[in-house]
Design a protein around this motif. Structure first.
Motif, PDB file in Angstrom:
ATOM      1  N   LYS A 245       0.730  -1.305   0.129  1.00 46.81           N
ATOM      2  CA  LYS A 245       0.011   0.163  -0.080  1.00 46.81           C
ATOM      3  C   LYS A 245       0.972   0.963  -0.022  1.00 46.81           C
ATOM      4  O   LYS A 245       0.683   2.283  -0.818  1.00 46.81           O
ATOM      5  CB  LYS A 245      -0.750  -0.006   1.256  1.00 46.81           C
ATOM      6  N   TYR A 246       1.768   1.111   1.061  1.00 43.30           N
ATOM      7  CA  TYR A 246       2.503   2.698   1.094  1.00 43.30           C
ATOM      8  C   TYR A 246       3.982   2.546   0.234  1.00 43.30           C
ATOM      9  O   TYR A 246       4.397   3.609   0.328  1.00 43.30           O
ATOM     10  CB  TYR A 246       2.907   2.828   2.721  1.00 43.30           C
ATOM     11  N   GLY A 247       4.315   1.101  -0.146  1.00 40.00           N
ATOM     12  CA  GLY A 247       5.633   1.512  -0.829  1.00 40.00           C
ATOM     13  C   GLY A 247       5.482   1.958  -2.275  1.00 40.00           C
ATOM     14  O   GLY A 247       6.508   2.070  -3.017  1.00 40.00           O
ATOM     15  N   ARG A 276      10.738  -5.428   3.291  1.00 42.60           N
ATOM     16  CA  ARG A 276      11.294  -4.166   2.908  1.00 42.60           C
ATOM     17  C   ARG A 276      10.552  -3.513   1.689  1.00 42.60           C
ATOM     18  O   ARG A 276      10.554  -4.466   0.703  1.00 42.60           O
ATOM     19  CB  ARG A 276      12.982  -4.212   2.704  1.00 42.60           C
ATOM     20  N   ASP A 277      10.261  -2.348   1.536  1.00 39.46           N
ATOM     21  CA  ASP A 277       9.512  -1.551   0.409  1.00 39.46           C
ATOM     22  C   ASP A 277      10.655  -0.538   0.054  1.00 39.46           C
ATOM     23  O   ASP A 277      11.596  -0.219   0.724  1.00 39.46           O
ATOM     24  CB  ASP A 277       8.378  -1.229   0.732  1.00 39.46           C
ATOM     25  N   HIS A 278      10.374  -0.069  -1.190  1.00 38.13           N
ATOM     26  CA  HIS A 278      11.330   0.892  -1.846  1.00 38.13           C
ATOM     27  C   HIS A 278      10.203   2.218  -2.024  1.00 38.13           C
ATOM     28  O   HIS A 278      10.597   3.029  -3.046  1.00 38.13           O
ATOM     29  CB  HIS A 278      11.900   0.276  -3.075  1.00 38.13           C
ATOM     30  N   ARG A 301      -3.180   9.739   3.583  1.00 40.06           N
ATOM     31  CA  ARG A 301      -2.815   8.614   2.564  1.00 40.06           C
ATOM     32  C   ARG A 301      -3.488   7.162   3.263  1.00 40.06           C
ATOM     33  O   ARG A 301      -3.862   6.510   2.605  1.00 40.06           O
ATOM     34  CB  ARG A 301      -1.241   8.399   2.660  1.00 40.06           C
ATOM     35  N   SER A 302      -3.299   7.039   4.528  1.00 40.59           N
ATOM     36  CA  SER A 302      -3.790   5.941   5.243  1.00 40.59           C
ATOM     37  C   SER A 302      -5.259   5.893   5.170  1.00 40.59           C
ATOM     38  O   SER A 302      -5.863   4.789   4.660  1.00 40.59           O
ATOM     39  CB  SER A 302      -3.670   5.961   6.933  1.00 40.59           C
ATOM     40  N   ARG A 303      -5.874   6.767   5.363  1.00 41.95           N
ATOM     41  CA  ARG A 303      -7.662   6.994   5.154  1.00 41.95           C
ATOM     42  C   ARG A 303      -7.843   6.522   3.661  1.00 41.95           C
ATOM     43  O   ARG A 303      -8.681   6.079   3.314  1.00 41.95           O
ATOM     44  CB  ARG A 303      -7.961   8.163   5.785  1.00 41.95           C
ATOM     45  N   GLY A 307      -6.969   2.394   5.208  1.00 46.14           N
ATOM     46  CA  GLY A 307      -6.284   1.730   6.514  1.00 46.14           C
ATOM     47  C   GLY A 307      -6.952   2.086   7.658  1.00 46.14           C
ATOM     48  O   GLY A 307      -7.841   3.364   7.914  1.00 46.14           O
ATOM     49  N   THR A 308      -6.945   1.480   8.771  1.00 48.34           N
ATOM     50  CA  THR A 308      -7.581   1.813  10.308  1.00 48.34           C
ATOM     51  C   THR A 308      -6.837   2.239  11.269  1.00 48.34           C
ATOM     52  O   THR A 308      -7.263   2.741  12.332  1.00 48.34           O
ATOM     53  CB  THR A 308      -8.177   0.284  10.541  1.00 48.34           C
ATOM     54  N   GLY A 309      -5.569   2.258  11.030  1.00 47.51           N
ATOM     55  CA  GLY A 309      -4.668   2.628  12.090  1.00 47.51           C
ATOM     56  C   GLY A 309      -4.374   1.760  13.091  1.00 47.51           C
ATOM     57  O   GLY A 309      -3.593   2.055  14.126  1.00 47.51           O
ATOM     58  N   LEU A 310      -5.019   0.247  13.069  1.00 47.76           N
ATOM     59  CA  LEU A 310      -4.696  -0.604  14.049  1.00 47.76           C
ATOM     60  C   LEU A 310      -3.701  -1.656  13.588  1.00 47.76           C
ATOM     61  O   LEU A 310      -3.466  -2.554  14.614  1.00 47.76           O
ATOM     62  CB  LEU A 310      -5.979  -1.059  14.345  1.00 47.76           C
ATOM     63  N   GLY A 311      -3.296  -1.619  12.345  1.00 47.70           N
ATOM     64  CA  GLY A 311      -2.657  -2.962  11.909  1.00 47.70           C
ATOM     65  C   GLY A 311      -1.141  -3.168  12.694  1.00 47.70           C
ATOM     66  O   GLY A 311      -1.107  -4.306  13.035  1.00 47.70           O
ATOM     67  N   LEU A 312      -0.408  -2.047  12.823  1.00 50.78           N
ATOM     68  CA  LEU A 312       0.584  -2.507  13.568  1.00 50.78           C
ATOM     69  C   LEU A 312       0.673  -2.446  15.265  1.00 50.78           C
ATOM     70  O   LEU A 312       1.338  -3.143  15.704  1.00 50.78           O
ATOM     71  CB  LEU A 312       1.536  -1.140  13.102  1.00 50.78           C
ATOM     72  N   ALA A 313      -0.542  -2.034  15.599  1.00 47.53           N
ATOM     73  CA  ALA A 313      -0.872  -2.302  17.099  1.00 47.53           C
ATOM     74  C   ALA A 313      -1.206  -3.838  17.222  1.00 47.53           C
ATOM     75  O   ALA A 313      -0.654  -4.406  18.111  1.00 47.53           O
ATOM     76  CB  ALA A 313      -1.890  -1.447  17.452  1.00 47.53           C
TER      77      ALA A 313
HETATM   78  P1  ADP Z   1      -3.107   1.753   8.624  1.00 49.58           P
HETATM   79  O1  ADP Z   1      -4.119   0.931   8.673  1.00 49.58           O
HETATM   80  O2  ADP Z   1      -3.183   3.079   8.665  1.00 49.58           O
HETATM   81  O3  ADP Z   1      -2.150   1.308   7.584  1.00 49.58           O
HETATM   82  P2  ADP Z   1      -1.042   0.684  10.538  1.00 49.58           P
HETATM   83  O4  ADP Z   1      -1.067   0.437  11.911  1.00 49.58           O
HETATM   84  O5  ADP Z   1      -0.917  -0.640   9.700  1.00 49.58           O
HETATM   85  O6  ADP Z   1      -2.254   1.285  10.044  1.00 49.58           O
HETATM   86  O7  ADP Z   1       0.104   1.415  10.172  1.00 49.58           O
HETATM   87  C1  ADP Z   1       0.367   2.848  10.918  1.00 49.58           C
HETATM   88  C2  ADP Z   1       0.911   3.916   9.958  1.00 49.58           C
HETATM   89  O8  ADP Z   1       2.238   3.640   9.569  1.00 49.58           O
HETATM   90  C3  ADP Z   1       0.305   4.040   8.605  1.00 49.58           C
HETATM   91  O9  ADP Z   1      -0.849   5.032   8.611  1.00 49.58           O
HETATM   92  C4  ADP Z   1       1.277   4.671   7.674  1.00 49.58           C
HETATM   93  O10 ADP Z   1       1.408   5.991   7.846  1.00 49.58           O
HETATM   94  C5  ADP Z   1       2.354   4.049   8.232  1.00 49.58           C
HETATM   95  N1  ADP Z   1       3.143   3.028   7.463  1.00 49.58           N
HETATM   96  C6  ADP Z   1       3.056   1.749   7.815  1.00 49.58           C
HETATM   97  N2  ADP Z   1       3.637   0.703   6.936  1.00 49.58           N
HETATM   98  C7  ADP Z   1       4.412   1.779   6.181  1.00 49.58           C
HETATM   99  C8  ADP Z   1       5.177   1.744   4.940  1.00 49.58           C
HETATM  100  N3  ADP Z   1       5.650   0.430   4.529  1.00 49.58           N
HETATM  101  N4  ADP Z   1       5.668   2.639   4.336  1.00 49.58           N
HETATM  102  C9  ADP Z   1       5.523   4.101   4.950  1.00 49.58           C
HETATM  103  N5  ADP Z   1       4.568   4.129   5.951  1.00 49.58           N
HETATM  104  C10 ADP Z   1       3.889   2.913   6.658  1.00 49.58           C
END
Ligand code: ADP
Length: 351
Positions: A245-247, A276-278, A301-303, A307-313
């Protein structure tokens, strides 16, 4: 016959910071725990010059007046930490003495604040798509009722917004399940390489759609660990999905693995999986906060990407359960790298 113990000896036996105020309104005794809270030379001083904070001073004055016990609050700072105390004031019948005990409730206060913040965040996240849905329902039942083109467009947006709410509720449920299990160590032996292959297979259509090539180098050996395969599938799905998504479109995502007999972070055998992304990368000041719930480095960008903002939590809690770590590194403009470090307590001969 043993003598009745003296007041200072009595309160020295109490674990909570405690002090005693006499009928002359002076500090009669202080136990060591209260001594470190208020400093030395407190005995004999008027309580106002020791306690100082108006709410507590007021509570003491009222107790002295009416002989009734009370609760109050006391805020202190210890080093760079703010500490909140619940203060209990009790009069000792027939003595004119007032016993004041301090209980550190900082954790309770912080947990309460976190709970309130979390509810406020969830409500806000749900309200945005809900408001949009309500607006479109109103438009569709009024002005756009007989406009098929507008109707199709609005229904499409409504579907996106409903999908956003659905994802949010799904992620919230995952988070609460993962948190509930956080203290139960996984006991199944699983092959991490298999979990990674399944992740990549599942996400291949998304990668193709975004014109991203998933380049995996997982070796040929099984990567055995004690783990919960479904939860680890969720970890790698979240990380690889974020990388896609973000790469950025058209740029590859690399997935690599490394086995170490003595990992510097875990001080034991480990498996490190790096995604790893580029893409554009993440500004360094955001990195320490990325695993907080609802924290987004690029909110817009997330919205826009759903994105929900919960994935990394969720990732963080699952890795805590596995006694693993997440190491995030990034240089702006150079992509981002998410390294999952998992303990490898299973030796190859067990396999
Ligand atoms: P989201 O649902 O917003 O993707 P995450 O908890 O998965 O929520 O990620 C939190 C935030 O970390 C994202 O909103 C994004 O801004 C940033 N992020 C996560 N992964 C990447 C990535 N590979 N490259 C750039 N930003 C990232």
């Amino acid at each position: 016959m043993t003598e009745a113990p003296l007041l200072p000896d009595l309160i020295a036996a109490l674990p909570l910071p405690t002090l005693v105020i006499d009928r002359a309104e002076r500090i009669a005794a202080v136990n060591p725990a209260a001594g470190s809270l208020f400093g030395g030379h407190t005995v004999g001083r008027h309580f106002v010059t020791v306690l100082r904070q108006p709410a507590l001073v007021d509570a003491v004055e009222r107790c002295i007046e009416d002989g009734q016990g009370r609760q109050s609050r006391f805020l202190a700072s210890e080093g760079d930490r703010d500490v909140t105390y619940d203060v209990t004031l009790r009069c000792v019948a027939g003595t004119g003495l007032l016993i004041v005990t301090f209980q550190d409730v900082t954790h309770h206060a912080q947990a309460g604040q976190m709970r309130r913040d979390f509810v406020a965040n969830v409500s806000h996240e749900l309200r945005t798509p809900l408001t949009s849905l309500m607006g479109f329902i109103e438009t569709l039942s009024g002005p756009a009722r007989d406009d098929p083109a507008a109707r199709d467009r609005f229904l499409q947006i409504m579907q996106t917004e409903a999908g956003r709410m659905n994802r949010l509720v799904g992620d919230l449920l995952s988070l609460s399940r993962v948190e509930a299990e956080e203290r139960m160590r996984p006991t199944n032996q699983i092959n991490l390489a298999e979990v990674l292959r399944t992740t990549l297979r599942n996400l291949n259509p998304l990668a193709v759609e975004a014109d991203v090539t998933l380049r995996a180098d997982l070796g040929t050996e099984p990567l055995m660990i004690l783990g919960d395969a479904d939860q680890l599938l969720q970890v790698f799905t979240n990380l690889v999905e974020n990388a896609i998504k973000y790469g950025g479109e058209g740029r590859p995502v690399d997935i690599g693995c490394e086995v170490s007999l003595r990992d510097p972070m875990l001080r034991g055998p480990s498996v490190r999986i790096t995604v790893r992304d580029h893409g554009p990368g993440i500004p360094s000041h955001h990195i320490p906060r990325l695993t907080e719930r609802f924290y987004r480095a690029d909110s817009h960008r997330s919205r826009a990407l759903g994105g929900t903002g919960l994935g990394l939590a969720i990732v963080k809690h699952i890795l805590n359960r596995h006694r693993g770590r997440l190491k995030i590194t990034s240089e702006e403009g150079q992509g981002a790298s998410f390294c999952v470090i998992l303990p490898q307590d299973v030796v190859a001969s067990d396999v």
